[in-house]
Design an enzyme around this catalytic site. Sequence first.
Site, short mmCIF file in Angstrom:
data_model
loop_
_atom_site.label_atom_id
_atom_site.label_comp_id
_atom_site.label_asym_id
_atom_site.label_seq_id
_atom_site.Cartn_x
_atom_site.Cartn_y
_atom_site.Cartn_z
CG ASN A 130 -1.78 1.19 1.37
OD1 ASN A 130 -1.87 1.99 0.44
ND2 ASN A 130 -2.44 1.35 2.52
CD GLU B 175 -3.27 5.59 6.61
OE1 GLU B 175 -3.22 5.61 5.37
OE2 GLU B 175 -2.35 5.11 7.32
CD GLU C 275 -3.80 -2.54 7.39
OE1 GLU C 275 -2.66 -2.73 6.95
OE2 GLU C 275 -4.42 -1.50 7.16
CB SER D 25 4.61 -1.34 12.17
OG SER D 25 4.10 -0.03 12.34
CE LYS E 83 -0.36 3.32 4.72
NZ LYS E 83 -0.44 3.43 6.16
P1 PGA Z 1 2.32 0.35 7.68
O1 PGA Z 1 0.92 0.54 6.96
O2 PGA Z 1 2.91 -0.96 7.18
O3 PGA Z 1 3.12 1.54 7.28
O4 PGA Z 1 2.05 0.30 9.14
C1 PGA Z 1 0.06 -0.54 6.73
C2 PGA Z 1 -1.21 -0.04 6.13
O5 PGA Z 1 -1.64 1.06 6.47
O6 PGA Z 1 -1.83 -0.72 5.29
#
Ligand code: PGA
Length: 245
Positions: free
Chosen positions: A8, A94, A164, A210, A10
């Site tokens: 992802n 998010e 998540e 993470s 983002k």
């Molecule tokens: P992250 O994000 O691995 O940076 O924690 C995961 C996600 O939001 O899908």
Amino acid sequence: MKKIFVANFKMNKTNPEVLDYIQELNNHLLESLSSDVCLCLPYTSLCLGKFLDERIAVGAQNMHEEDFGPFTGEISADMLCCLGVKYVIIGHSERRKYFNETNEKINKKIKTALRHGLKVVLCVGETKVQRNSKRTTEILSQQIESALSGIFENELKGIIIAYEPVWAIGTGKVASSEDIEEAVKTIRKLISSHYSKQAAQDQKILYGGSLTSGTAKSILKIDGICGALVGGASLDPNEFIKIIS
Ligand code: PGA
């Protein structure tokens, strides 16, 4: 069950940066790749998916629930399909937090995505406050029950559920194996009670939050976890390759 790794991005990377990434990924991908891999790119880079190694699918990070119409700035399922998009992330925390996406809206989006043949990566997870007040099971139940409302058992094969925990996303804090295992059990129990034991067994569940190449191995060993949704760590192609291999 075949493992699946979803990156992802983002709101990161311009098109030239995505092209560099794709080149790096294509060049270093294992010949013996045995997992499904998907890159969820920003909308503006989806057209670059055609340059990806054919074993890697392209995904979107969101879509609108309506098929078309006066929704300025929005993107429809048809528009995604036209670009060769195969997956779409729906209900990311998010989006829930910053764009007020409700469980009801998420349910509509899932139905639209499935109707267009897109595979859905449905994100669920509790916040720190909810976990501390022992509401994790309640929150997961609410999110999953409303997301899947009106979805038939034969449609579940088009849905991947990503657990998540919100407090683990982008924070460097990874959920413990016990917590992840517990959440996976809760999710399967819900699927079993609303559909069938077989559906619960077949349900693909990913972990996200993470995850890095350092933690991937132990997380992927957790009973019932069949892959990962990777944010920050997927932005470096070599790190993402390490995770999938
Ligand atoms: P992250 O994000 O691995 O940076 O924690 C995961 C996600 O939001 O899908």
